[in-house]
Design an enzyme around this catalytic site. Structure first.
Site, PDB file in Angstrom:
ATOM      1  N   ASP A  94       0.832  -1.201   0.000  1.00 33.59           N
ATOM      2  CA  ASP A  94       0.000   0.000   0.000  1.00 33.59           C
ATOM      3  C   ASP A  94       0.866   1.250   0.000  1.00 33.59           C
ATOM      4  OD1 ASP A  94      -2.786   1.227   0.430  1.00 33.59           O
ATOM      5  OD2 ASP A  94      -1.543   2.195   1.936  1.00 33.59           O
ATOM      6  N   ASP A 272      -1.876   6.781  -6.080  1.00 29.73           N
ATOM      7  CA  ASP A 272      -2.251   5.738  -5.124  1.00 29.73           C
ATOM      8  C   ASP A 272      -2.424   4.397  -5.815  1.00 29.73           C
ATOM      9  OD1 ASP A 272      -3.182   4.524  -2.689  1.00 29.73           O
ATOM     10  OD2 ASP A 272      -5.215   4.721  -3.477  1.00 29.73           O
TER      11      ASP A 272
END
Length: 399
Positions: A94, A272
């Site tokens: 992540d 992201d």
């Protein structure tokens, strides 16, 4: 971390094969995808919750919806060996957090772990993680071992589904996670490897291949450098933005245009790898919808006709001195997996979604997987910058 009827939400990535060293001081981990989500609603809710998380950053106390993996139904994974005796955990990579933690599915058990007594807690829209920070051994392979590292260990978690998270976000992104010391930050695995000189630079390179049905979908993450075989030309870098909210993450400045129509001014947003779709401010989204003629379908995506598809203009991201264009094909959902979004095989849907907030909030766009599968992406913590380069899939006609 963001949510939308996403391609990522639909797919999980798992490591296959052995790590490949690109140079003596870097490691490349290969990944393949497997289906996870079976309905578009869960994918959309996941991305949307990530969007909320980026907007609700706080430097004091606990943060809601910011950390990765709202329900851990998708992501790309790496196997990490932690503790003594060594135990393998599959962790979702992540880019919105620097924290690495375990214990969501496979319980943490290690005789070498030292409890710091420092509580850590993260609440998501569809899940939560609470636990304690431990010091313990962490390894991605013989040469890529950290003998003492701060690792979150879950005492309770909900909605996660896998073993935990491998955080590659900027260190600043962890501020506020420690309940007793909200101003303190937690280094990432990349930070540790750089400090002990295992890698020569705190750099991460990410490569994805667009989704094609019935193929071995491939992606990889390179730690400590880049994979020269995965991109063409030069990697062009842009500095991390100073605009609050976006500046806490891999945030950059840029301007977005559709053909000759400006959708956003020069503004800040976030890169992201945990989001599936492209998100833009609500006013920009309205311009895009009008220009493309898209009509919002039951699955919440904009649907267009075949005629409208062939008349799409490039979606252009003006970042630094470069322009990164998404072709018409790169702007649509892969039709080979339309069944995932409850659509007919030949239906055409756009992958641009609204942030549901107007321009000027501090996060005016989110660049997710549908962009990253077209451009090699580099996160450089040492120089506080993000880089992009073309790949063999930049102009591919795979969707």
């Amino acid at each position: 971390m963001f949510s939308g009827a996403s391609l990522l939400a639909l797919l999980a990535f798992s490591i296959t094969g052995s790590p490949v060293e690109v140079r003596n001081s870097s490691m490349t981990l290969p990944m393949t995808r497997r289906p996870i989500f079976t309905n578009v609603t869960d994918m959309v809710r996941h991305d949307e919750a990530r969007v909320v998380g980026f907007r609700e950053y706080s430097t004091h106390g606990r943060r809601d919806n910011i950390f990765p993996v709202l329900n851990m139904k998708f992501g790309y994974f790496i196997p990490a060996i932690i503790g003594s005796p060594p135990k393998t955990y599959h962790l979702i990579v992540d880019s919105s957090s620097s924290i690495t933690w375990v214990g969501a599915s496979t319980l943490y058990a290690s005789s070498s772990g030292v409890d710091t007594k420092q509580p850590v807690a993260v609440d998501y829209t569809f899940g939560s993680f609470q636990g304690t920070i431990f010091n313990d051994r962490f390894s991605l392979g013989a040469r890529f071992t950290i003998h003492t590292m701060l690792i979150g260990v879950a005492s309770t978690s909900w909605g996660i589904g896998f073993d935990g998270v491998f955080g590659i976000g900027p260190t600043e992104s962890s501020r506020g996670a420690l309940k007793k010391s909200p101003e303190e930050t937690i280094p990432s695995v990349i930070d540790y490897l750089f400090r002990q000189r295992t890698i020569t630079a705190p750099v991460v390179g990410i490569f994805f291949q667009p989704v094609v049905e019935n193929t071995n979908h491939y992606g990889e993450i390179t730690i400590g450098g880049v994979d020269l075989h995965r991109y063409s030309g030069k990697i062009e870098f842009t500095d991390i933005t100073t605009t609050p909210l976006s500046s806490h993450y891999w945030g950059i400045n840029g301007r977005i245009a559709y053909g000759n129509t400006d959708l956003t001014p020069y503004t800040a947003g976030v890169v992201d790898c945990g989001s599936t779709f492209l998100y833009i401010a609500s006013d920009a989204y309205q311009k895009y919808q009008t220009a493309t003629g898209g009509v919002k379908a039951a699955n919440s995506l904009l649907q267009i006709s075949t005629h409208q598809y062939y008349n799409l203009s490039p979606l252009k991201f003006h970042i630094g001195s470069q322009v990164y264009s998404l072709s018409p094909n790169a702007q649509i959902w892969p039709r080979s997996i339309n069944y995932v979004i409850n659509a007919n095989a030949n239906d055409i849907f756009l992958v641009v979604r609204s942030l549901s907030t107007p321009s000027g909030t501090g996060v005016d766009f989110i660049i997710g997987y549908v962009f990253l599968q077209r451009f090699y992406t580099v996160f450089d913590a040492e120089k506080s910058r993000v880089g992009f380069a073309q790949t063999q899939f930049t102009n591919a006609f795979d969707n």
